[in-house]
Scaffold this motif. Structure first.
Motif, PDB file in Angstrom:
ATOM      1  N   THR A 278      17.283 -49.175  11.800  1.00 23.03           N
ATOM      2  CA  THR A 278      15.973 -49.689  12.214  1.00 23.03           C
ATOM      3  C   THR A 278      15.579 -49.141  13.576  1.00 23.03           C
ATOM      4  O   THR A 278      14.433 -48.723  13.792  1.00 23.03           O
ATOM      5  CB  THR A 278      16.001 -51.227  12.264  1.00 23.03           C
ATOM      6  OG1 THR A 278      16.389 -51.740  10.982  1.00 23.03           O
ATOM      7  CG2 THR A 278      14.637 -51.783  12.628  1.00 23.03           C
TER       8      THR A 278
ATOM      9  N   GLU B  19      22.942 -51.340   9.803  1.00 23.05           N
ATOM     10  CA  GLU B  19      21.548 -51.471   9.369  1.00 23.05           C
ATOM     11  C   GLU B  19      20.609 -51.539  10.571  1.00 23.05           C
ATOM     12  O   GLU B  19      19.500 -51.003  10.544  1.00 23.05           O
ATOM     13  CB  GLU B  19      21.398 -52.726   8.498  1.00 23.05           C
ATOM     14  CG  GLU B  19      20.030 -52.872   7.858  1.00 23.05           C
ATOM     15  CD  GLU B  19      19.978 -53.994   6.851  1.00 23.05           C
ATOM     16  OE1 GLU B  19      18.921 -54.180   6.234  1.00 23.05           O
ATOM     17  OE2 GLU B  19      21.002 -54.694   6.681  1.00 23.05           O
TER      18      GLU B  19
ATOM     19  N   LYS C   1      17.941 -56.928  -1.522  1.00 28.50           N
ATOM     20  CA  LYS C   1      17.107 -56.865  -0.327  1.00 28.50           C
ATOM     21  C   LYS C   1      15.659 -56.501  -0.630  1.00 28.50           C
ATOM     22  O   LYS C   1      14.770 -56.776   0.182  1.00 28.50           O
ATOM     23  CB  LYS C   1      17.682 -55.847   0.665  1.00 28.50           C
ATOM     24  CG  LYS C   1      19.063 -56.212   1.190  1.00 28.50           C
ATOM     25  CD  LYS C   1      19.602 -55.111   2.093  1.00 28.50           C
ATOM     26  CE  LYS C   1      20.995 -55.449   2.609  1.00 28.50           C
ATOM     27  NZ  LYS C   1      21.559 -54.356   3.462  1.00 28.50           N
ATOM     28  N   THR C   2      15.418 -55.898  -1.790  1.00 34.62           N
ATOM     29  CA  THR C   2      14.077 -55.353  -2.055  1.00 34.62           C
ATOM     30  C   THR C   2      13.367 -55.969  -3.255  1.00 34.62           C
ATOM     31  O   THR C   2      12.152 -55.831  -3.384  1.00 34.62           O
ATOM     32  CB  THR C   2      14.164 -53.830  -2.277  1.00 34.62           C
ATOM     33  OG1 THR C   2      15.029 -53.562  -3.407  1.00 34.62           O
ATOM     34  CG2 THR C   2      14.730 -53.126  -1.050  1.00 34.62           C
ATOM     35  N   ASP C   3      14.103 -56.636  -4.142  1.00 38.15           N
ATOM     36  CA  ASP C   3      13.514 -57.132  -5.387  1.00 38.15           C
ATOM     37  C   ASP C   3      13.753 -58.635  -5.499  1.00 38.15           C
ATOM     38  O   ASP C   3      14.827 -59.080  -5.892  1.00 38.15           O
ATOM     39  CB  ASP C   3      14.153 -56.398  -6.582  1.00 38.15           C
ATOM     40  CG  ASP C   3      13.435 -56.681  -7.892  1.00 38.15           C
ATOM     41  OD1 ASP C   3      12.852 -57.773  -8.032  1.00 38.15           O
ATOM     42  OD2 ASP C   3      13.480 -55.824  -8.796  1.00 38.15           O
TER      43      ASP C   3
ATOM     44  N   GLY D 238      21.325 -53.248  -2.771  1.00 36.86           N
ATOM     45  CA  GLY D 238      19.987 -52.761  -2.456  1.00 36.86           C
ATOM     46  C   GLY D 238      18.899 -53.603  -3.101  1.00 36.86           C
ATOM     47  O   GLY D 238      17.900 -53.956  -2.459  1.00 36.86           O
ATOM     48  N   LEU D 239      19.090 -53.949  -4.375  1.00 38.72           N
ATOM     49  CA  LEU D 239      18.101 -54.756  -5.093  1.00 38.72           C
ATOM     50  C   LEU D 239      17.962 -56.153  -4.493  1.00 38.72           C
ATOM     51  O   LEU D 239      16.876 -56.726  -4.477  1.00 38.72           O
ATOM     52  CB  LEU D 239      18.487 -54.858  -6.575  1.00 38.72           C
ATOM     53  CG  LEU D 239      18.279 -53.603  -7.422  1.00 38.72           C
ATOM     54  CD1 LEU D 239      18.869 -53.788  -8.813  1.00 38.72           C
ATOM     55  CD2 LEU D 239      16.789 -53.266  -7.515  1.00 38.72           C
TER      56      LEU D 239
END
Length: 439
Positions: free
Chosen positions: A181, A177, A421-423, A418-419
């Motif tokens: 970046t 990851e 980290k984002t939701d 994924g969720l």
């Protein structure tokens, strides 16, 4: 106490405080203070070694971010404990947490502190062979297994061994990851050549959590060229993942082929005897005598995750140290009851029951073929929890959900990761379900 040191540490804490919940901040960072700032090393004092252990395990990345934001990584952090543990005298020591040596390795991850059992003896032997002869034995070395089974420990043990024994070699550890970046930043600043040189000049490159390459074509291309360059130069590459190369969806065939061209080794969950040995080794390293009944109590309830196993022990010893109480069965049950519950066994049915309570579907719907957006999310959540809490194989999970293909399970796990980290709303739902399951 040095005023400049304490003010510098307070600035670091201000950054950390904004990024973790208040309870965690008060539990693990309370009582700490900066005591000395010398030659860009900030020495921070904590009440006991167990807070240091926990912070190094769980908040390393946040501390690294804080230092970078404050002064561009020119500062190194070293921690020491105010009180030493155990009855025997122990030389006071300071532990370098963030270093400028460029490796990004944590010194506590070494072969001496790694407990070998039937679940990991082959992986351990392979890692040691690579450490002793980088670029000659097993290149690349691909370690895979579930969360908290020791992949990062073994990988960094290799790096630390090489860093000590082969001082002229350039060693670098990173997470996939972080490469992403750095790549984005390099593209934005038109510094792609600097990015390429950074990774292509290493003698030993360690990349953690390579499954993050999932669906990222440009990143896969860069990693392929980095790997190719290092491999042709006879440099060593070590990789970890939560699954074997062939099960990382959308991974380019040429990358899969490269990864499988070396040695692919899996780490399995430790058996009861090994889990007890891990706890005893950890306690011994801190000069603590751990009653065998307490070790059995923890090891018999935490079955698939070494990180969680050690986390329970650190929490128990921290409470004992701060309160002055003796480590015994009663204290263990009291301190760990919210983590370990009443001792009832977690099963697939228990996980489904709690997912159903949160999402409102029936078991037949979750395990059936019907597909709506909300139902799919509930099913994916169930698959993720069964995988992480029970460590079942992809095939077993697919079979449980009506004979679904393993790729469907992989997609579900990646979707939830994924969720998370984002939701933030979904993350709260997931944590709520996990807490219900854990009692």
């Amino acid at each position: 106490m040095n005023k400049e040191a304490n003010n510098t540490w307070k600035n670091v804490l201000d950054y950390v405080r904004e990024r973790i919940n208040p309870q965690s901040f008060n539990t693990w960072f309370s009582g700490s203070c900066g005591v000395e700032l010398k030659e860009d090393v900030l020495l921070v004092e904590f009440p006991n070694v167990f807070q240091i252990d926990w912070i190094e395990e769980h908040y390393y990345n946040i501390l690294e971010e804080a230092v970078h934001q404050l002064n561009g990584n020119k500062l190194r952090l070293a921690f020491k404990a105010l009180r030493q543990q155990g009855d025997r005298p122990k030389k006071k020591r300071k532990r370098l947490i963030l270093s400028r040596d460029g490796t990004k390795l944590q010194e506590r991850y070494n072969f001496e502190s790694f407990v070998v059992g039937k679940n990991n003896e082959f992986a351990h032997a392979a890692a040691l062979a690579v450490a002793e002869a980088p670029g000659q034995a097993y290149n690349p070395l691909f370690l895979y297994g579930g969360v908290g089974l020791g992949k990062t420990h073994l990988m960094q043990a290799i790096g630390n061994f090489v860093h000590r024994q082969h001082k002229k070699m350039s060693v670098y550890y990173t997470q996939a990851e972080n490469i992403m970046t750095e790549l984005i930043e390099a593209i934005q600043k038109n510094q792609q050549m600097t990015f390429k040189r950074k990774y292509r000049t290493k003698d030993v490159l360690l990349i953690d959590d390579i499954q993050f390459l999932y669906g990222k074509e440009r990143l896969q291309e860069e990693v392929f060229h980095i790997f190719n360059h290092l491999y042709l130069e006879g440099k060593q590459v070590i990789i970890t993942s939560d699954r074997p190369p062939k099960e990382i969806l959308t991974l380019e065939e040429r990358l899969t082929s490269r990864f499988q061209g070396g040695l692919v080794v899996d780490l399995q969950p430790p058996d009861l005897e090994t889990r007890i040995a891990i706890l005893q080794k950890k306690a011994e390293s801190e000069n603590i005598t751990l009653p065998s009944s307490v070790a059995y109590y923890i090891a018999s309830r935490v079955k698939s995750n070494i990180r969680e196993l050690e986390g329970c022990l650190i929490r128990l010893l921290a409470v004992a140290s701060l309160s002055g109480q003796e480590v015994n069965d009663h204290l263990a049950e009291e301190v760990l009851k919210d983590l370990l519950g009443s001792g009832s066994k977690i099963t697939k049915q228990i996980i489904l029951k709690n997912v159903i309570e949160e999402f409102g579907f029936s078991e037949a719907e979750l395990r059936g073929k019907k597909r709506t957006q909300k139902l799919a999310l509930a099913r994916q959540t169930s698959m993720f929890l069964i995988r992480t809490m029970l460590n079942l194989s992809l095939a077993e999970i697919g079979e449980f959900f009506g004979g679904k293909d393993h790729s469907t399970v992989i997609h579900a796990i990646d979707k939830v990761e994924g969720l998370k980290k984002t939701d933030i709303e979904y993350l709260q739902r997931l944590e709520r379900i996990t807490n219900w399951i854990s009692g």
